[in-house]
Motif scaffolding. Sequence first.
Motif, mmCIF file in Angstrom:
data_model
loop_
_atom_site.group_PDB
_atom_site.id
_atom_site.type_symbol
_atom_site.label_atom_id
_atom_site.label_comp_id
_atom_site.label_asym_id
_atom_site.label_seq_id
_atom_site.Cartn_x
_atom_site.Cartn_y
_atom_site.Cartn_z
ATOM 1 N N HIS A 197 -12.717 7.519 51.499
ATOM 2 C CA HIS A 197 -13.371 8.829 51.547
ATOM 3 C C HIS A 197 -12.858 9.619 52.755
ATOM 4 O O HIS A 197 -12.541 9.046 53.796
ATOM 5 N N THR A 221 -10.224 10.657 48.709
ATOM 6 C CA THR A 221 -11.033 11.824 48.360
ATOM 7 C C THR A 221 -10.899 12.885 49.446
ATOM 8 O O THR A 221 -10.818 12.569 50.633
ATOM 9 N N TYR A 242 -13.225 16.173 45.503
ATOM 10 C CA TYR A 242 -14.620 16.026 45.074
ATOM 11 C C TYR A 242 -15.362 17.352 44.941
ATOM 12 O O TYR A 242 -16.476 17.403 44.419
ATOM 13 N N ASP A 265 -15.964 3.791 53.497
ATOM 14 C CA ASP A 265 -16.855 4.954 53.460
ATOM 15 C C ASP A 265 -17.374 5.275 54.856
ATOM 16 O O ASP A 265 -18.233 4.578 55.399
ATOM 17 N N THR A 271 -22.184 9.856 50.010
ATOM 18 C CA THR A 271 -21.219 9.128 49.181
ATOM 19 C C THR A 271 -21.657 7.708 48.857
ATOM 20 O O THR A 271 -20.933 6.989 48.163
ATOM 21 N N THR A 274 -21.960 6.827 45.094
ATOM 22 C CA THR A 274 -20.624 6.915 44.520
ATOM 23 C C THR A 274 -19.782 5.707 44.901
ATOM 24 O O THR A 274 -19.074 5.129 44.062
ATOM 25 N N SER A 275 -19.858 5.306 46.153
ATOM 26 C CA SER A 275 -19.077 4.167 46.633
ATOM 27 C C SER A 275 -19.469 2.881 45.910
ATOM 28 O O SER A 275 -18.603 2.097 45.492
#
Length: 374
Positions: A197, A221, A242, A265, A271, A274-275
Motif C-alpha cells: 500500500h 497501490t 485506489y 500495510d 486499508t 482490504t488487506s
Amino acid sequence: MTLTLSKLISHPPFSNISGRSIIARRNLFSQRLRIPYPSNSFTFPFSTMTTKLMKAVQITRTGGPEVLEYSEIPYPSITGQDDVVVKNFAIGINYIDTYHRSGLYKLDLPTVIGREGAGIVESVGEGVKDVCPGDHVVFLGAPSYAEYTTANAKYVAKLPEGIDFKLAAASLLQGLTAWTLVTQSYAVQKNDWVLIHAAAGGVGLLLTQLSRKLGANVIGTVSTPEKAEIAKAAGADHIINYSHQNVIEEVQRITNNHGVHVVYDGIGANTWETSLACARRLGSMISFGNASGPVPPFTISRLSEKNLKLMRPILFNYLTTKEEFQRYTAEVLEMVVNKSLEIKIWKTYKLIEVKQAHIDLEGRKTSGKLLLEP
C-alpha cells in the motif's frame, strides 16, 4: 561586617582568577577571617554564565501541525558516558513524527520530536569509543528537530564514502524499516506475490525496490496517475489506483484469484479490511503503520478463515543491540552506495517550515523522503 563579592574580586589574592575559584576562595577567606557571608546574597556577575541556546522544534501539547513550536531551547550536553552530541546538517521527517505530535504515541511533554538525523560529532561521553569529534555520522532514535542532538552511541553510525548528510538522513529510518520488513517480518522469496500500500510513499518506494530485488512480483497501490508512474519506475509490476479501481477485485484478477503471499500495510484503518481480503490462504499480513488511524479492534478468529499470519512489528525490536543496529545500517547504506537501493528525496524544508512539511506529508502531497535542515 559583611564582605561582598565585589570586594573579594578587588582583593589582590582574588584578581585574575576564574569565577569558580572566586567562589571557593571567597568561602575560605570568610572562614579564616570569621566573616559571615550569607549564601542568599550571592549574585554571579559574569555574562559567561548565560545558557547557550539553539533553534529547535518542540511540542508542549499534542494536536495538529499547529502545535509544532519553532523556538530556542538550551543546547544539549553530555550527561551520560554513552552520549554523542551531533551538530545536525540534515534531519529526516517520518510518519512516526506525526504520531508523536498528535498524541497517538505518547511522549512526555514538552519534548523535541524527530527520530533521525545526520551531521558532525561535536562531543562524546567518556564511554564512547567508536566515534569521535569531527566524525560524519547518522543517528537514530534521538530527538532530532533541532540544531544539535544528544544521541546514544548505540544508535550512531559513521557515514561511508559516497553518502552525504542529506542522503544519510533520507536513508536510515525508512531504509531500516523497509529492509527489516522484507527480511524479518516476512522474508520475501523469489516469485512471491507482494501487495504494497502507498507504493509511491517514503517506505513504499523502498519496499517496492527491495521486494523486486528479492525476486517478488509487486503489486502497488497509489492515489494518482503521477504516483503510479513513480511506483512503476521503482519496480512495481502492477499498479492499482485506489481512487477509481477496486483493490480487492484487481488483486484477485492479477493473481488468478489466489491472493498475495504478503501484504505490507502502513496505512492502517482505511486499508485493514482490504488487506485481509487480499491475502491468500496461509498468507501473511504485516501491519506497520497508522497513516489513516489505528487499526480498529477485531476478532482474532477471523485469521482462521485463511489461516493467516498477522504481525505488527516495531523497528526498534529488531535493533535492540548495538550489533543489530550496526549490521542492518551497514547493509542499508551499502545498498545506497552501490545504487541497488535508490533514495528519492521529495523536498528539503527549513526547520522553521516544519508545519508545512507535516501538512504536506499528511496531505499525501509527497512521494519519497522529506527532510529538514537547521
